[in-house]
Design an enzyme around this catalytic site. Structure first.
Site, PDB file in Angstrom:
ATOM      1  CG  LEU A  50      -1.927  -1.129   1.327  1.00  0.00           C
ATOM      2  CD1 LEU A  50      -2.469  -1.260   2.735  1.00  0.00           C
ATOM      3  CD2 LEU A  50      -3.061  -0.899   0.342  1.00  0.00           C
ATOM      4  CG  HIS A  51       2.482   3.005  -3.259  1.00  0.00           C
ATOM      5  ND1 HIS A  51       1.986   1.870  -3.830  1.00  0.00           N
ATOM      6  CD2 HIS A  51       2.614   3.895  -4.263  1.00  0.00           C
ATOM      7  CE1 HIS A  51       1.844   2.048  -5.135  1.00  0.00           C
ATOM      8  NE2 HIS A  51       2.213   3.277  -5.426  1.00  0.00           N
ATOM      9  NE  ARG A  52      -2.307   3.660  -6.573  1.00  0.00           N
ATOM     10  CZ  ARG A  52      -1.317   3.894  -7.427  1.00  0.00           C
ATOM     11  NH1 ARG A  52      -0.793   5.098  -7.511  1.00  0.00           N
ATOM     12  NH2 ARG A  52      -0.853   2.957  -8.201  1.00  0.00           N
ATOM     13  NE  ARG A 103       2.638   9.269  -0.611  1.00  0.00           N
ATOM     14  CZ  ARG A 103       2.962  10.200  -1.475  1.00  0.00           C
ATOM     15  NH1 ARG A 103       3.775   9.960  -2.449  1.00  0.00           N
ATOM     16  NH2 ARG A 103       2.448  11.392  -1.385  1.00  0.00           N
ATOM     17  CG  ASP A 158      -2.319   1.293  -2.605  1.00  0.00           C
ATOM     18  OD1 ASP A 158      -1.216   0.832  -2.994  1.00  0.00           O
ATOM     19  OD2 ASP A 158      -2.414   2.150  -1.704  1.00  0.00           O
TER      20      ASP A 158
END
Ligand code: UD1
Length: 367
Positions: free
Chosen positions: A208-210, A243, A287
């Protein structure tokens, strides 16, 4: 034919596995095409960049622009300024950009302004969601590119709807799947599962990084709730994007995430290690754009924590399902998979390991 020069751009992690098969394909035409690689430096950590060059047997980039992180304007502008210098020096016959990252749009814009034709690989994908930076990058790149290489039929339909002439559009398949096909056997020799202490089909792999998921406390809170609820049934394996790591620290959630039993956090992993995990996962929660495609190819169940996808074929015929950040739905669907009721899927047409060959063949003719 006189030697032609083609430059391919890489910048961020998902670009490397797309350019690697193109580089291999162009090597077969070394008498006619000189293929150079420019790395913008959008991603620069060893784990986000160099590890991929090694795993994918990519040569050192011919130019490294070293632009690093920043706001969108800063990053895009720095790439443009530095790449313009390269074009001044090299004057290529074609620039190839892949995917939808800031490096993609920045280098396209510089090229067309200097009269250098641009080919976009992975053209035509649309999520319809203009709040995603990637959607803006896709729209702008496709508007100005000369050759549009498309991975799935929806991409052709989107481009036609936007008024793009049919002659520019080439449905060629998926270069990222080329890398997967090529490296799957080698990835089987990775020791990553032994190192992490997980067994085939007994773990859930998460990426997950969005910004829409990880940049808010509310989003991260939901993600941790999902882990808390599924982890009694599975080992949750979560390689942390820089991130995401930064945001978890910033919101003071390291203690809570560290206390979830059966959750293993790791650094970002290299291509081969990650592919071995993907090939052996019971379920993937993500994501990412690329993972939706890789799981469809591998037949691994995938729940995508987004409201939309620019890769609809992965839902229509593949193993992917869109869940948004609906915690109850994600937990329910995960349990269905753990109980043996996963959605079946098929591999899309032209996802056969030969997309880069097709692209190189077309480019050779056009040049
Ligand atoms: C970028 C792409 C995204 C892609 C993702 C894959 C854009 C707009 N976004 O998002 O489409 O899915 O890459 O990873 O191009 N950082 C590091 N080390 C690095 C790179 C980044 O620590 O090597 C950190 C920095 O704090 C940076 C943050 O991660 O500010 C975000 O990096 P950035 O390149 O801006 O976007 P991504 O979220 O990685």
């Amino acid at each position: 034919m006189p030697l032609k020069t083609v430059i391919s751009i890489v910048g961020a992690r998902p670009n490397f596995m797309k350019v690697a098969p193109l580089h291999k394909a162009f090597q077969q035409y070394a008498n006619s095409i000189r293929h150079l690689i420019v790395h913008t430096g959008q991603h620069y950590d060893e784990a986000m960049s160099k590890a991929f060059f090694d795993d994918l047997e990519l040569p050192h980039p011919d130019f490294y622009l070293g632009v690093g992180s920043g706001t969108h304007a800063e990053q895009t502008a720095r790439i443009m300024i530095e790449f313009e210098k390269v074009l001044g020096e090299v004057r290529p016959d074609l620039v190839i950009v892949v995917g939808d990252v800031n490096s993609t749009v920045a280098c396209s814009l510089v090229s067309v302004k200097l009269g250098v034709p641009v080919a976009h690989v992975e053209a035509g994908l649309r999520s319809g969601d203009r709040s995603m930076p990637e959607e803006i990058n896709r729209l702008l790149t496709d508007t100005i590119a000369d050759y549009l290489f498309v991975s799935e039929p929806s991409g052709v339909a989107n481009l036609v709807k936007e008024g793009v002439g049919a002659k520019k559009i080439h449905l060629v398949g998926n270069v990222m799947i080329d890398s997967l096909v090529h490296y799957r056997r080698k990835a089987g020799q990775s020791q990553v599962m032994e190192k992490l202490g997980v067994r085939a089909r007994e773990f859930t792999l998460v990426t997950l990084h969005r910004p829409s998921n990880v940049d808010t406390l509310q989003g991260l809170d939901k993600i941790l709730s999902i882990f808390e609820r599924v982890s009694p049934r599975t080992t949750v394996l979560f390689p942390l994007h820089p991130r995401t790591k930064k945001m978890i620290d910033q919101y003071g959630l390291s203690g809570r995430i560290g206390s979830i039993k059966n959750l293993k956090l790791t650094e970002p992993l290299g291509y081969l290690d990650f592919l071995r995990l993907l090939d052996n996962a019971q379920l993937v929660l993500t994501d990412s754009g690329g993972l939706q495609e890789e799981t469809t190819y591998l037949g691994v169940p995938c729940l995508t924590l987004r409201e939309n996808t620019e890769r609809p074929i992965t839902c229509e015929i593949g193993t992917n399902e869109l869940c948004g950040l609906d915690v109850d739905k994600i937990v329910r669907k995960s349990f269905e998979v753990y109980d043996g009721h996963a959605k079946p899927g098929r591999i899309p047409e032209l996802w056969d390991g030969n997309a880069a060959q097709r692209i190189a063949g077309i480019i050779l003719k056009k040049l």
